[in-house]
Design a protein around this motif. Sequence first.
Motif, PDB file in Angstrom:
ATOM      1  N   GLU A   1       1.092  -1.170   0.040  1.00  0.00           N
ATOM      2  CA  GLU A   1       0.289   0.183  -0.014  1.00  0.00           C
ATOM      3  C   GLU A   1       0.873   1.034  -0.094  1.00  0.00           C
ATOM      4  O   GLU A   1       0.462   1.862  -0.573  1.00  0.00           O
ATOM      5  CB  GLU A   1      -0.989  -0.322   1.221  1.00  0.00           C
ATOM      6  CG  GLU A   1      -2.188  -1.140   1.203  1.00  0.00           C
ATOM      7  CD  GLU A   1      -3.404  -0.821   1.548  1.00  0.00           C
ATOM      8  OE1 GLU A   1      -3.069  -0.200   2.831  1.00  0.00           O
ATOM      9  OE2 GLU A   1      -4.294  -0.595   1.584  1.00  0.00           O
TER      10      GLU A   1
ATOM     11  N   ILE B   1      -7.070  10.291  -6.826  1.00  0.00           N
ATOM     12  CA  ILE B   1      -7.029   9.816  -6.000  1.00  0.00           C
ATOM     13  C   ILE B   1      -5.879   9.281  -5.878  1.00  0.00           C
ATOM     14  O   ILE B   1      -5.510   8.531  -7.484  1.00  0.00           O
ATOM     15  CB  ILE B   1      -8.431   8.878  -5.095  1.00  0.00           C
ATOM     16  CG1 ILE B   1      -8.321   7.791  -6.012  1.00  0.00           C
ATOM     17  CG2 ILE B   1      -8.917   9.937  -4.941  1.00  0.00           C
ATOM     18  CD1 ILE B   1      -9.091   7.080  -5.666  1.00  0.00           C
ATOM     19  N   SER B   2      -5.171   8.486  -5.090  1.00  0.00           N
ATOM     20  CA  SER B   2      -4.316   7.344  -5.098  1.00  0.00           C
ATOM     21  C   SER B   2      -4.187   6.308  -5.377  1.00  0.00           C
ATOM     22  O   SER B   2      -5.396   5.662  -5.483  1.00  0.00           O
ATOM     23  CB  SER B   2      -3.146   7.894  -3.389  1.00  0.00           C
ATOM     24  OG  SER B   2      -3.730   7.096  -3.057  1.00  0.00           O
TER      25      SER B   2
ATOM     26  N   ALA C   1      -1.641  11.098  -4.939  1.00  0.00           N
ATOM     27  CA  ALA C   1      -3.396  11.441  -4.614  1.00  0.00           C
ATOM     28  C   ALA C   1      -2.487  12.897  -5.676  1.00  0.00           C
ATOM     29  O   ALA C   1      -1.235  13.461  -4.610  1.00  0.00           O
ATOM     30  CB  ALA C   1      -4.120  11.568  -3.166  1.00  0.00           C
TER      31      ALA C   1
ATOM     32  N   GLU D   1       1.030   4.143  -2.929  1.00  0.00           N
ATOM     33  CA  GLU D   1       0.135   5.602  -2.246  1.00  0.00           C
ATOM     34  C   GLU D   1       2.000   6.495  -2.902  1.00  0.00           C
ATOM     35  O   GLU D   1       1.316   7.543  -3.807  1.00  0.00           O
ATOM     36  CB  GLU D   1       0.800   5.626  -1.200  1.00  0.00           C
ATOM     37  CG  GLU D   1       0.375   6.834  -0.366  1.00  0.00           C
ATOM     38  CD  GLU D   1      -1.132   7.547  -0.594  1.00  0.00           C
ATOM     39  OE1 GLU D   1      -2.324   6.645  -0.617  1.00  0.00           O
ATOM     40  OE2 GLU D   1      -1.414   8.642  -0.703  1.00  0.00           O
TER      41      GLU D   1
ATOM     42  N   ARG E   1      -2.998   3.312  -4.020  1.00  0.00           N
ATOM     43  CA  ARG E   1      -3.543   3.236  -3.030  1.00  0.00           C
ATOM     44  C   ARG E   1      -5.061   3.215  -2.684  1.00  0.00           C
ATOM     45  O   ARG E   1      -5.647   2.140  -2.776  1.00  0.00           O
ATOM     46  CB  ARG E   1      -2.973   3.719  -1.294  1.00  0.00           C
ATOM     47  CG  ARG E   1      -3.582   2.877  -0.237  1.00  0.00           C
ATOM     48  CD  ARG E   1      -2.708   3.667   1.475  1.00  0.00           C
ATOM     49  NE  ARG E   1      -2.914   4.881   1.754  1.00  0.00           N
ATOM     50  CZ  ARG E   1      -3.530   4.895   1.860  1.00  0.00           C
ATOM     51  NH1 ARG E   1      -5.203   4.564   2.204  1.00  0.00           N
ATOM     52  NH2 ARG E   1      -4.288   6.783   1.721  1.00  0.00           N
ATOM     53  N   GLU E   2      -5.608   4.723  -2.534  1.00  0.00           N
ATOM     54  CA  GLU E   2      -6.747   4.252  -2.012  1.00  0.00           C
ATOM     55  C   GLU E   2      -7.676   4.064  -3.060  1.00  0.00           C
ATOM     56  O   GLU E   2      -8.532   3.315  -3.153  1.00  0.00           O
ATOM     57  CB  GLU E   2      -6.741   6.370  -1.954  1.00  0.00           C
ATOM     58  CG  GLU E   2      -6.605   6.981  -0.589  1.00  0.00           C
ATOM     59  CD  GLU E   2      -6.293   8.509  -1.491  1.00  0.00           C
ATOM     60  OE1 GLU E   2      -7.103   9.514   0.278  1.00  0.00           O
ATOM     61  OE2 GLU E   2      -6.553   9.022  -2.490  1.00  0.00           O
TER      62      GLU E   2
END
Lengths: 413, 252
Positions: free
Chosen positions: B72, B86-87, B81, B76, B89-90
């Motif tokens: 993660e 968004i990133s 992001a 990221e 990870r997100e």
Amino acid sequence: MKRTLLTLSAVGLALYASLGAVLAHAQGATEYDQVEKGRYLSTLGDCAACHTAPGGKPFAGGVAINTPFGKLVAPNITPDDETGLGKWTFDDFQRVMSEGRGPGGYHLYGAMPYTAYTKVSEEDNRAIWTYLQTLDPVDHLVVANQLPFPFNQRFTLWGWNLLNFDKGEFEPNPEKSAEWNRGAYLVEGLGHCGTCHTPKNLIGGDKSSQFLEGSVVDDWYAPDITADPHKGIGAWSEQDLVDYLSTGKNRFDIASGPMAEEVEHSSQYWNEDDLRAVATYLKDGRNADAQAPTPLAAEDPRMVSGGEIYADRCAGCHTPNGAGVEGLFPRLADTALVNGDSAASLMRVVLAGSRAGATDAAPTAPSMPAFAWNLSDEEISNVLTFVRNTWGNAAAPVSPSDVAEMRETLEQH
Amino acid sequence: MSEKSTPVRGVTRRQVLTSGAAAVVLTASGRASAVTIDGTPQWRPFDHNAADAVDPSQDWQFFTAEEAATVEAITERLIPADELSISGREAGCAIFIDRQLAGFFGTSERLYMQGPFVNGTPEQGDQSALIPRQRYRVGLAALDDYCRRQHQARFAELPGESQDEVLSGLERGEVPLEGIEAKEFFSLVHQNTMEGFFADPVYGGNRDMVSWRMIGFPGARYDYRDYIEKHNQKLDFEPLSIAGRSGWRTQG
């Protein structure tokens, strides 16, 4: 003198012998015609649908018929002495067809459509019987009655017959044409269309007052084939009906499910005159003045959602305006099957997919992919509600619980 | 492993001889198992060939909690992001990678994975003896070992700047990893992160089709007949996932 006599008698013998041959030949021709007639009639009646198991020997039985009451298996009707009809007489066969009773008087179950076959003329039954006698006897024991108690008690059928069985040969309607009457004889008799297409009462008998108004069989909807212009065959021309029965497709539909089997095994082999007769009779059916219901409003949330799903998942083949592609992708716009009282076939085909029938005239057998894996019950109900209420269609909405129930039923098969 | 560290470029005479012998044995004992279809292809109810949709709320299927935290953190940094999206990870890239490793990709099930394993040319593609599951397991452990030695913390615990430094070092092959080549490890994670970001959301990444919205990709549509005449118009398609889109929901 002696020689002359001998010669003469030799000539006489020769004459006698050749006369015999001629007679035998004439007899053979009659029998041949009778067998061929019986063969054709057995195709009209689609006997093989139940009495020939897939991959099995012709007419040796073995197809299980799932009724709401349990399982019945079509028996071996080859002339085998032990396991078939080898010891039967024509009278035994006639009684089965006409009364639904076997040798000794036992009652047959209604899965054998004697309620329709009772209309078949004795002459036609004789031809069918003659044909059945020419089949290879097959030693294949079939246990026909596999129903649970109390349905396995054949005496109960006495009462069933009292309520549901109207015995008697077809009587022509003198006010109608010979063609119409031929069509009626076929539809009501050997064709036994009502066996699937007529709604059933609680004990599985035909609701005669609703003849051919559509019924659910084996989780398929056998649609309304009255002359209702909205949900019956009222909008079809006689040629549409002939096309459908002889090739499995017409400008509206492609036969699928049990009707595909019927077309593949039976009606594609009916002769043109018989198909035209059936079309004439059906086009003159009841409900021609039936009114279409009002469709759901396009703003209904189910319709809005369904329209979006249709555009993304269905329009690619069935086209954005529901017109379909003739011979490949069935038409959905303004189409009787879509407007049917039951959405069983629609739900089934969307969930599990389907392959259309293949006939000699239309061998493609296009198939519809399954959507059970990527459409939820609610999505399927919405898209079907949309299809059933757009482009001139109007029918009751489909509920997610209907789809859930069908999904469960089909996945158990 | 030992094959990988062999300094020989190309193939030796001995390898040709042994692999030739193996080929002869294969020819003698192997049976062709091609599928022959007669007549109409088979049709079965409910038939479909798509993967089952990933449930992002489920536990990790392949990664340990520590491994997942590292992945993660990497995703990221690879796709941070910003004003565009968004990133990584997100968007669920780590979930995507986890489910892919748990499936047939993770075991190289569809690849030829018998030896000999030699360093090929770049044009010859992936020659590693390690299946993707091993590459992640070995690589992630080695990465944390390296970070503990250099920074006294696991990768996931490092500040963003230090993480970027380590990742850049991996990309250039300057960070030594135990058991796997740093470049090989980095390029696999980098590639899988991009796949997770842009693949259909049913596979666990690309949450809410975020990357598709970013680049204007209309998704898994196959029928544009209604739009084919609409020249020079902005169509504003809502992207369509294999699992559908929000417009399918019954509103109200």
